[in-house]
Design a protein around this motif. Sequence first.
Motif, PDB file in Angstrom:
ATOM      1  N   LEU B  48      48.989 -12.854  16.130  1.00  0.00           N
ATOM      2  CA  LEU B  48      49.435 -11.512  15.785  1.00  0.00           C
ATOM      3  C   LEU B  48      50.849 -11.243  16.298  1.00  0.00           C
ATOM      4  N   SER B  49      51.149 -11.765  17.498  1.00  0.00           N
ATOM      5  CA  SER B  49      52.486 -11.495  18.055  1.00  0.00           C
ATOM      6  C   SER B  49      53.561 -12.215  17.224  1.00  0.00           C
ATOM      7  N   TYR B  50      53.201 -13.428  16.719  1.00  0.00           N
ATOM      8  CA  TYR B  50      54.146 -14.143  15.856  1.00  0.00           C
ATOM      9  C   TYR B  50      54.372 -13.352  14.566  1.00  0.00           C
ATOM     10  N   ILE B  51      53.272 -12.893  13.997  1.00  0.00           N
ATOM     11  CA  ILE B  51      53.352 -12.129  12.739  1.00  0.00           C
ATOM     12  C   ILE B  51      54.189 -10.864  12.945  1.00  0.00           C
ATOM     13  N   GLN B  52      53.901 -10.182  14.043  1.00  0.00           N
ATOM     14  CA  GLN B  52      54.628  -8.957  14.378  1.00  0.00           C
ATOM     15  C   GLN B  52      56.127  -9.248  14.471  1.00  0.00           C
ATOM     16  N   ASN B  53      56.430 -10.391  15.040  1.00  0.00           N
ATOM     17  CA  ASN B  53      57.820 -10.770  15.236  1.00  0.00           C
ATOM     18  C   ASN B  53      58.532 -11.091  13.924  1.00  0.00           C
ATOM     19  N   VAL B  54      57.828 -11.713  12.992  1.00  0.00           N
ATOM     20  CA  VAL B  54      58.518 -12.145  11.765  1.00  0.00           C
ATOM     21  C   VAL B  54      58.345 -11.193  10.584  1.00  0.00           C
ATOM     22  N   SER B  55      57.357 -10.272  10.656  1.00  0.00           N
ATOM     23  CA  SER B  55      57.041  -9.518   9.438  1.00  0.00           C
ATOM     24  C   SER B  55      58.157  -8.565   9.013  1.00  0.00           C
ATOM     25  N   GLU B  56      59.069  -8.259   9.920  1.00  0.00           N
ATOM     26  CA  GLU B  56      60.236  -7.488   9.502  1.00  0.00           C
ATOM     27  C   GLU B  56      61.541  -8.115  10.005  1.00  0.00           C
ATOM     28  N   ASN B  57      61.471  -9.395  10.352  1.00  0.00           N
ATOM     29  CA  ASN B  57      62.680 -10.084  10.794  1.00  0.00           C
ATOM     30  C   ASN B  57      63.087 -11.161   9.798  1.00  0.00           C
ATOM     31  N   ARG B  58      64.371 -11.347   9.696  1.00  0.00           N
ATOM     32  CA  ARG B  58      64.893 -12.377   8.814  1.00  0.00           C
ATOM     33  C   ARG B  58      64.637 -13.744   9.471  1.00  0.00           C
ATOM     34  N   HIS B  82      57.582 -18.557   8.162  1.00  0.00           N
ATOM     35  CA  HIS B  82      58.145 -17.240   7.929  1.00  0.00           C
ATOM     36  C   HIS B  82      57.893 -16.805   6.477  1.00  0.00           C
ATOM     37  N   THR B  83      58.190 -17.727   5.567  1.00  0.00           N
ATOM     38  CA  THR B  83      58.016 -17.432   4.156  1.00  0.00           C
ATOM     39  C   THR B  83      56.542 -17.212   3.850  1.00  0.00           C
ATOM     40  N   ASP B  84      55.684 -17.967   4.548  1.00  0.00           N
ATOM     41  CA  ASP B  84      54.242 -17.851   4.397  1.00  0.00           C
ATOM     42  C   ASP B  84      53.784 -16.431   4.776  1.00  0.00           C
ATOM     43  N   VAL B  85      54.281 -15.946   5.901  1.00  0.00           N
ATOM     44  CA  VAL B  85      53.935 -14.583   6.335  1.00  0.00           C
ATOM     45  C   VAL B  85      54.447 -13.574   5.308  1.00  0.00           C
ATOM     46  N   PHE B  86      55.690 -13.761   4.861  1.00  0.00           N
ATOM     47  CA  PHE B  86      56.258 -12.816   3.897  1.00  0.00           C
ATOM     48  C   PHE B  86      55.460 -12.813   2.595  1.00  0.00           C
ATOM     49  N   ARG B  87      55.044 -14.015   2.160  1.00  0.00           N
ATOM     50  CA  ARG B  87      54.291 -14.116   0.898  1.00  0.00           C
ATOM     51  C   ARG B  87      52.922 -13.443   1.044  1.00  0.00           C
ATOM     52  N   THR B  88      52.276 -13.688   2.175  1.00  0.00           N
ATOM     53  CA  THR B  88      50.974 -13.044   2.433  1.00  0.00           C
ATOM     54  C   THR B  88      51.148 -11.530   2.478  1.00  0.00           C
ATOM     55  N   GLN B  89      52.208 -11.099   3.156  1.00  0.00           N
ATOM     56  CA  GLN B  89      52.497  -9.663   3.244  1.00  0.00           C
ATOM     57  C   GLN B  89      52.704  -9.064   1.849  1.00  0.00           C
ATOM     58  N   SER B  90      53.446  -9.769   1.008  1.00  0.00           N
ATOM     59  CA  SER B  90      53.695  -9.287  -0.355  1.00  0.00           C
ATOM     60  C   SER B  90      52.401  -9.181  -1.144  1.00  0.00           C
ATOM     61  N   ASP B  91      51.518 -10.203  -0.980  1.00  0.00           N
ATOM     62  CA  ASP B  91      50.219 -10.172  -1.666  1.00  0.00           C
ATOM     63  C   ASP B  91      49.419  -8.945  -1.227  1.00  0.00           C
ATOM     64  N   ILE B  92      49.412  -8.701   0.083  1.00  0.00           N
ATOM     65  CA  ILE B  92      48.651  -7.560   0.621  1.00  0.00           C
ATOM     66  C   ILE B  92      49.218  -6.253   0.076  1.00  0.00           C
ATOM     67  N   LEU B  93      50.551  -6.152   0.057  1.00  0.00           N
ATOM     68  CA  LEU B  93      51.185  -4.931  -0.464  1.00  0.00           C
ATOM     69  C   LEU B  93      50.766  -4.681  -1.913  1.00  0.00           C
ATOM     70  N   LYS B  94      50.719  -5.757  -2.692  1.00  0.00           N
ATOM     71  CA  LYS B  94      50.329  -5.607  -4.103  1.00  0.00           C
ATOM     72  C   LYS B  94      48.874  -5.174  -4.230  1.00  0.00           C
ATOM     73  N   GLU B  95      48.016  -5.779  -3.398  1.00  0.00           N
ATOM     74  CA  GLU B  95      46.589  -5.385  -3.427  1.00  0.00           C
ATOM     75  C   GLU B  95      46.425  -3.917  -3.048  1.00  0.00           C
ATOM     76  N   ILE B  96      47.097  -3.539  -1.975  1.00  0.00           N
ATOM     77  CA  ILE B  96      47.046  -2.147  -1.508  1.00  0.00           C
ATOM     78  C   ILE B  96      47.452  -1.195  -2.623  1.00  0.00           C
ATOM     79  N   SER B  97      48.561  -1.539  -3.295  1.00  0.00           N
ATOM     80  CA  SER B  97      49.118  -0.638  -4.312  1.00  0.00           C
ATOM     81  C   SER B  97      48.181  -0.498  -5.504  1.00  0.00           C
TER      82      SER B  97
END
Lengths: 210, 210
Positions: B48-58, B82-97
């Motif tokens: 979680l700390s890794y995710i927290q660190n990268v989910s809004e960092n370049r 990093h890209t993996d986290v971003f891709r998962t995040q994007s998938d979640i955002l789409k599901e949420i929406s």
Amino acid sequence: MSHVIVTIGREFGSGGREFGRRLAEELGIAYYDKEILLEIDKRTPYSLSYIQNVSENRPVVLPPINYGNSFLLYKDAGMEQHTDVFRTQSDILKEISEKGSCVIIGRGADYVLRDKHPYRIFVYADIASRIERCKKRANDEEKTYTDKKWTRYIRSVDKKRRAFYDFYTGVEWGRKENYDLMVNTTNGDIKAMAHHCAMMIKDLMSSEER
Amino acid sequence: MSHVIVTIGREFGSGGREFGRRLAEELGIAYYDKEILLEIDKRTPYSLSYIQNVSENRPVVLPPINYGNSFLLYKDAGMEQHTDVFRTQSDILKEISEKGSCVIIGRGADYVLRDKHPYRIFVYADIASRIERCKKRANDEEKTYTDKKWTRYIRSVDKKRRAFYDFYTGVEWGRKENYDLMVNTTNGDIKAMAHHCAMMIKDLMSSEER
């Protein structure tokens, strides 16, 4: 509601004037736009078309041809007249702001009246919706404009507004830090947006009274 | 009210999260912020700390030392994760929406969900009011910070947000053209502003239904 000054900066064709007019109606307060030009006309020897031309344009400073040869301060007549119009405009803005609550369109009023803590709004929109808005109020000559010509025209008006604002205020036109609210009218209904914005300002004013 | 997605971009310490939460309450719709991180945690092998660190960092892209000697595509593990986290995040955002109306804080959601035409808000404030807000929720260590240290810290968080956003979206974070409304919370009452903003969004949605 306590005394409130609302200033509206706006991109050309974004509907900023309509937004401001509706806001003034909703708040039941005075609205100033071209009235300011007429007042400058009364107080200065310049023609209305000259005033109209300079009241939101940056002066063009042309050093005289002997500039390099002299350390003497030179007087540039165009620059002097320009500053004269700006000074008269500033005086009028200050008088207006003391009369009572009002909405003022453009003219760097947010900066000139900064000591009065105006509520500073900036209205903007994308180029396609601005072209569409301009077309609706086009005169016969403008009706022949292509979208490319409209784009050039709109950008040239904005360029002048930006240069005027930056020249007289020393800060950047349209930069978010200089505004309390920035409203994009591209997809919105200006009437509804102005209504809710007026309600927000009313709340703000009544909380300041307490 | 029809389906509405509201995205909130925000400067650190500007009260953007509070604004978003109140907006969701007023509209009676879902609110997503840290919940997204927990969901990424469930779906990926990272902490979680890794995710927290990268989910809004370049991501920091470090070419391998043999970079100059090879035309082969190289795989950088850090970049891949990093890209993996971003891709998962994007998938979640789409599901949420797709689940229903909601307010989403940060995470480039305005860009990721651009096809859904979200109502895009950006919340900002001057540095003094941001420091004041941060001080109110400071932990014991942060309570020792000077204003200068707070300024540096706030600017460093914003710098990371900007870099993340610019990297993944290719457009500029905090640039007015990318938002429908930009709200300066410096002098305002966030509760009242969120209320009126919610009313505006309701109007917008009901007019789109017609």
